[in-house]
Design a protein around this motif. Structure first.
Motif, PDB file in Angstrom:
ATOM      1  N   ASP A   1      -2.767  44.295  22.163  1.00 53.18           N
ATOM      2  CA  ASP A   1      -2.586  43.080  22.248  1.00 53.18           C
ATOM      3  C   ASP A   1      -2.240  42.848  20.915  1.00 53.18           C
ATOM      4  N   ASP A   2      -1.699  41.523  20.677  1.00 51.41           N
ATOM      5  CA  ASP A   2      -1.409  40.998  19.198  1.00 51.41           C
ATOM      6  C   ASP A   2      -1.207  39.488  19.410  1.00 51.41           C
ATOM      7  N   SER A   3      -1.118  38.882  18.327  1.00 52.66           N
ATOM      8  CA  SER A   3      -0.855  37.637  18.111  1.00 52.66           C
ATOM      9  C   SER A   3      -0.226  37.210  16.972  1.00 52.66           C
ATOM     10  N   TRP A   4       0.183  36.067  17.014  1.00 45.72           N
ATOM     11  CA  TRP A   4       1.323  35.315  15.931  1.00 45.72           C
ATOM     12  C   TRP A   4       1.012  34.043  15.626  1.00 45.72           C
TER      13      TRP A   4
ATOM     14  N   GLY B   1       7.217  37.000  18.327  1.00 46.88           N
ATOM     15  CA  GLY B   1       6.815  38.297  18.478  1.00 46.88           C
ATOM     16  C   GLY B   1       6.979  38.900  19.663  1.00 46.88           C
ATOM     17  N   GLY B   2       6.714  40.063  19.933  1.00 48.71           N
ATOM     18  CA  GLY B   2       6.774  40.803  21.291  1.00 48.71           C
ATOM     19  C   GLY B   2       6.309  42.312  21.038  1.00 48.71           C
ATOM     20  N   PHE B   3       6.605  43.144  22.209  1.00 50.37           N
ATOM     21  CA  PHE B   3       6.497  44.415  22.500  1.00 50.37           C
ATOM     22  C   PHE B   3       7.699  45.114  22.902  1.00 50.37           C
TER      23      PHE B   3
ATOM     24  N   GLU C   1       1.620  26.644  15.354  1.00 52.17           N
ATOM     25  CA  GLU C   1       1.564  27.054  17.040  1.00 52.17           C
ATOM     26  C   GLU C   1       1.067  28.622  16.926  1.00 52.17           C
ATOM     27  N   VAL C   2       0.247  28.917  17.955  1.00 53.49           N
ATOM     28  CA  VAL C   2      -0.490  30.136  17.847  1.00 53.49           C
ATOM     29  C   VAL C   2      -0.158  30.800  19.292  1.00 53.49           C
ATOM     30  N   GLN C   3       0.517  32.178  19.067  1.00 51.23           N
ATOM     31  CA  GLN C   3       1.016  32.888  20.481  1.00 51.23           C
ATOM     32  C   GLN C   3       0.091  34.097  20.534  1.00 51.23           C
ATOM     33  N   ASN C   4      -0.628  34.388  21.687  1.00 55.54           N
ATOM     34  CA  ASN C   4      -1.354  35.436  22.000  1.00 55.54           C
ATOM     35  C   ASN C   4      -0.687  36.246  23.097  1.00 55.54           C
TER      36      ASN C   4
END
Length: 701
Positions: free
Chosen positions: A455-458, A488-490, A439-442
Motif C-alpha cells: 500500500d502507498d499514499s501520496w 503515483g502507482g504500482f 488532494e490525498v490518494q491512497n
C-alpha cells in the motif's frame, strides 16, 4: 453500399473538382431562405458567434477565460465530422491521442507529456458531463448528441485534480428541454487503400429529446451502431483479422420542479465487439521470435484474436440556485470499463505468445461545489472523493514454458480533495485569478496468486495564480503560474519489492496568452506561450539488461506555443487554422542501459497543425476541406524509433435543407499511410487506418 468496383482515383478527382467549384463561388443574396428551420434575412451578420463555456466549472464567455482552450460546438462537430476523440484531437494544437492497437486503449499526449495505459493514469483528464475518466484504459466516448466539447491546455490540477496534469477534455451532452427535437443519420462507404478496396463500413445513429411534462420533466435518448471491415489480411486463413463493430446508447432524464432546482440522471453504454488488434511484428519483434518480416498489412496467425469491451456509466447531477448569484452543484457518478481480449502476439502459425486478458476497472466519484458569480467577481469552492477498483487477470500460453504464465492482481484506491478558485477585479481592467487544491490518494496492491500486498499514499497541493488584463472589450491578455500532477502507482509485474510503487509526477507551468476578436468581430485570434518544469518524472528505468520499471528517475523541461484563428471572410466563407509547437527534453535521466539527457520525451509530436476552409451557401450547398499535420515523434527514451511527420486531407460537400441533409465526405482522401513503426521498442508496428469515402444522409425534426 457503394459498389466495390468504384474507382478510387475518380472519387478523389471528383472531390477536388467539386470543392474547387464551391470554394470560389461568389453569390449575391436576396430574399429570405430557410435552412434547418432558421430564417435568414437579405442582410445577415457575418460576425463570429460568442460561445459560452464551463471550462472553469462556471459559465463564462470563451474569450474571457484565461486558459488556452479549444471549443467545438455541435455545429463544429458536424462540420468537421468528429466521430471520436482521435478525430477531435486533429483540430487541437499540441494534442495527440494515440491508439495503442485496440479499442478503448487510448493514451493522450498533451504538450508532449504522455503515459501508457497500463499505468492506470493519464496526463489529460476526460470528463463527460462531469464524470471523470482518468485512466488510459477506457479513455473514450461516443459522439452522441453532443452540445459542446471544451479542451483545456495546461495544468488543471486546481479545479480537476489528479491526472489533469497537462489539460482536460470536457464533453457536454445536450440537455433535453421543452423543444421536441430529433435527428437520424445513416452513412455508408468504403476504405480507400488498394489492398482494402473491397472493405466497407456503415453507421446508423439517432437522438430524440423533448418534454414528458412541460416545464418539469424531460427525456432524451440517443443511440449508434457502426461497423467496419478489417484491412489486415491473415495469410494463413485468408480472412481479415481486424473487423470492428460498436454499439452505443445514452439516456437522459431531467427534472426541473422549480426555477431553482435542476436534476439530471444519465446512463450510457458503449460496447465493442472487435477482432484482433491492428498490429503486426516489427523488425525487432520478428528477430526476437526468429520469424520473417510480415508483408504490408499482413499477419500469418493461427489464432483468432478478439477484443470485446464495454463501458457503463451512470451519473446524477443536481443543481440548486440558492440565489441569482449563488449555486450549489452535486455530481455523483459510477463508471465501469470491462476489457476481455485474446491475442496472438507473435502473429505467426506457431504458439509463441498467445494471451487472454480479463480486466475490470471501476470508479465511483462524488463532487460537491458552491459557486458565486456577480459582475467580475467569481469564486468557487468544493469537495471531491473517488474510489477505484481494478481487477486484472492475464494468462500467456506458449510452447516454451518459460514464456507461459498467469497473473492475477488487484489495485484499489481512494482519493479525497478540497479545492477553491477565485477571480477578483483589482481595477476595471485588471483581475487576479487564484486557486488551490489539496488532494490525498491512497492505493492498495495485491497479487492474488502469491499473496504479496503493498500500500502507498501520496498527497499534493495544486496552486494556481495569475493576472488577466482587458486591453479593450475585445482583447484580453493573461499570465498564469499553475501546478499539475499525475498520481503515483504500482509496477504490476515488479519482481523486486523496492520497485513495487513509484511516486506522483509534478509539473509547474508558466504561461502568457492573448485572446482577441477583432476586424468587426470577424476574426478570432488566440495565442499562448508556455514553459514547463517537470520533476519526479515517471519513466521506464532499466535496472538491468532485462528488467525495466516505472520510477521517478527523470527531470525535464518543455516549452511551446499555441495559435488558433477563425476568420469569417464573408457571409458564407470561413477560414480556420490551429498550430502547436512543443519541445520537451530530458534534463536528467539515466539507467543501467544509458544516459538520455537531452533526448526528446517519447510520444511528443514536435508540432501539430490544422488548416481548413468552409463555404456554406444560404441556398443549402456547403463544402469544406481540412489539412491536418503532425510532426515527428519518438517511441522510446533512446530516440531510436520514431514516427515521421505526416499530413492528411479531409473533405466534405453537401446540400442542407430545413429537415434533410446529404453529404459526400472523405477522411484522409489521399490515403496517406502513417504507420507507427518501432512501437514497443521496435517489436511491433501499429497500422494507421486507411482513407475512407462515404455518403451520409441526415434527417432532423
Amino acid at each position: 453500399m457503394i459498389s466495390n468496383h468504384f474507382n478510387i482515383t475518380k472519387i478523389r478527382a471528383m472531390f477536388l473538382m467539386i470543392l474547387m467549384g464551391f470554394m470560389f463561388i461568389k453569390c449575391e443574396f436576396s430574399g429570405a431562405d430557410e435552412i434547418r428551420g432558421e430564417k435568414t434575412s437579405p442582410v445577415r451578420s457575418i460576425e463570429l458567434e460568442s460561445v459560452t463555456v464551463t471550462a472553469q466549472k462556471q459559465e463564462e464567455k470563451l474569450q474571457e477565460v484565461p486558459v488556452s482552450i479549444t471549443v467545438f460546438t455541435d455545429q463544429d462537430i458536424e462540420d468537421k465530422k468528429i466521430e471520436s476523440l482521435m478525430d477531435m484531437a486533429d483540430y487541437v494544437p499540441n494534442l495527440m491521442i494515440f491508439e495503442n492497437g485496440a479499442s478503448g486503449m487510448n493514451s493522450p499526449s498533451m504538450r508532449g507529456v504522455h503515459v501508457a495505459p497500463y499505468t492506470l493514469t493519464a496526463t489529460t483528464g476526460l470528463y463527460v458531463d462531469g464524470v471523470p475518466i482518468l485512466c488510459g484504459v477506457g479513455f473514450e466516448d461516443e459522439m452522441l448528441n453532443i452540445e459542446r466539447i471544451e479542451v483545456l491546455r495546461g495544468p488543471q490540477g486546481t479545479l480537476y485534480g489528479k491526472n489533469a496534469e497537462t489539460g482536460a477534455i470536457n464533453i457536454i451532452t445536450r440537455q433535453p428541454s421543452n423543444d421536441l427535437v430529433g435527428k437520424a443519420s445513416v452513412q455508408v462507404g468504403k476504405l480507400l487503400s488498394a489492398a482494402a478496396g473491397d472493405r466497407e463500413f456503415s453507421e446508423f445513429s439517432f437522438n430524440v429529446s423533448g418534454p414528458i411534462q412541460k416545464d418539469m420533466l424531460f427525456l432524451g435518448i440517443a443511440g449508434k451502431y457502426k461497423q467496419r471491415d478489417g484491412y489486415i489480411e491473415n495469410t494463413t486463413t485468408g480472412d481479415t483479422v481486424d473487423d470492428r463493430e460498436r454499439w452505443a446508447g445514452r439516456g437522459h432524464v431531467r427534472w426541473t420542479p422549480s426555477d431553482r432546482l435542476d436534476v439530471s440522471m444519465t446512463v450510457a453504454r458503449i460496447e465493442n465487439s472487435d477482432d484482433g488488434v491492428n498490429m503486426t511484428l516489427g523488425k525487432n519483434g520478428a528477430a526476437a521470435y526468429g520469424l520473417p518480416m510480415p508483408g504490408d498489412r499482413e499477419v500469418s496467425s493461427d489464432f483468432k484474436g478478439s477484443n470485446d469491451a464495454y463501458s457503463d456509466t451512470q451519473a446524477l447531477k443536481v443543481t440548486y440556485g440558492l440565489s441569482d448569484a449563488l449555486r450549489l452543484t452535486s455530481i455523483t457518478s459510477r463508471k465501469v470499463f470491462n476489457d476481455k481480449s485474446k491475442g496472438d502476439w507473435d502473429f505467426s502459425p506457431a504458439t509463441l505468445t498467445h494471451t487472454e486478458k480479463d480486466g475490470k476497472y471501476s470508479k465511483v466519484s462524488q463532487e460537491v461545489r458552491l459557486d458565486y458569480a456577480k459582475g467580475q467577481v467569481k469564486w468557487l469552492a468544493g469537495l471531491y472523493y473517488d474510489k477505484d477498483t481494478n481487477d486484472m487477470d492475464y494468462e500467456t500460453f506458449s510452447d516454451y514454458p518459460t514464456m507461459a504464465g498467469i497473473t492475477s492482481r488487484e489495485i484499489d484506491g481512494d482519493a479525497y480533495a478540497a479545492f477553491a478558485n477565485l477571480t477578483w477585479p483589482l481595477t476595471e481592467r485588471l483581475s487576479v485569478v487564484t486557486g488551490l487544491r489539496y488532494e490525498v490518494q491512497n492505493m492498495d496492491f495485491e497479487d492474488n496468486l502469491d499473496g504479496r500486498a503493498f500500500d502507498d499514499s501520496w498527497n499534493a497541493l495544486s496552486p494556481r495564480a495569475g493576472l488577466e488584463y482587458r486591453f479593450s472589450p475585445d482583447i484580453m491578455g493573461y499570465a498564469t503560474v499553475s501546478k499539475g500532477y499525475r498520481s503515483g502507482g504500482f509496477n504490476l509485474f515488479a519482481m523486486d519489492d523496492q520497485y513495487a510503487s513509484y511516486d506522483a509526477e509534478e509539473l509547474w507551468n508558466y504561461e502568457i496568452g492573448m485572446k482577441s476578436v477583432i476586424w468587426d468581430s470577424r476574426l478570432m485570434l488566440n495565442a499562448s506561450v508556455y514553459y514547463m518544469d517537470i520533476n519526479d518524472m515517471q519513466v521506464e528505468k532499466a535496472v538491468n539488461q532485462i528488467e525495466s520499471y516505472m520510477t521517478n528517475a527523470a527531470e525535464a523541461t518543455g516549452k511551446g506555443l499555441e495559435l488558433e484563428m477563425t476568420a469569417r471572410l464573408n457571409d458564407g466563407l470561413t477560414l480556420m487554422a490551429g498550430f502547436g509547437y512543443s519541445d520537451i527534453e530530458f534534463d536528467k535521466f539515466e539507467d543501467a542501459l544509458g544516459d538520455y539527457k537531452g533526448n526528446k520525451n517519447p510520444y511528443a509530436p514536435e508540432y501539430t497543425y490544422n488548416i481548413g476552409t468552409q463555404y456554406r451557401h444560404p441556398g443549402g450547398f456547403c463544402a469544406r476541406v481540412d489539412l491536418i499535420g503532425y510532426g515527428e515523434m519518438y517511441f522510446d527514451k533512446t530516440n531510436e524509433f520514431s514516427k515521421g511527420s505526416y499530413e492528411i486531407v479531409n473533405a466534405k460537400i453537401g446540400y442542407e435543407t430545413e429537415h434533410f441533409d446529404i453529404y459526400l465526405y472523405g477522411k484522409n482522401i489521399f490515403d496517406k499511410e502513417y504507420n507507427s513503426y518501432g512501437y514497443y521498442g521496435g517489436y511491433y508496428t501499429i497500422y494507421s487506418d486507411p482513407g475512407e469515402v462515404g455518403l451520409q444522409c441526415v434527417y432532423r425534426f
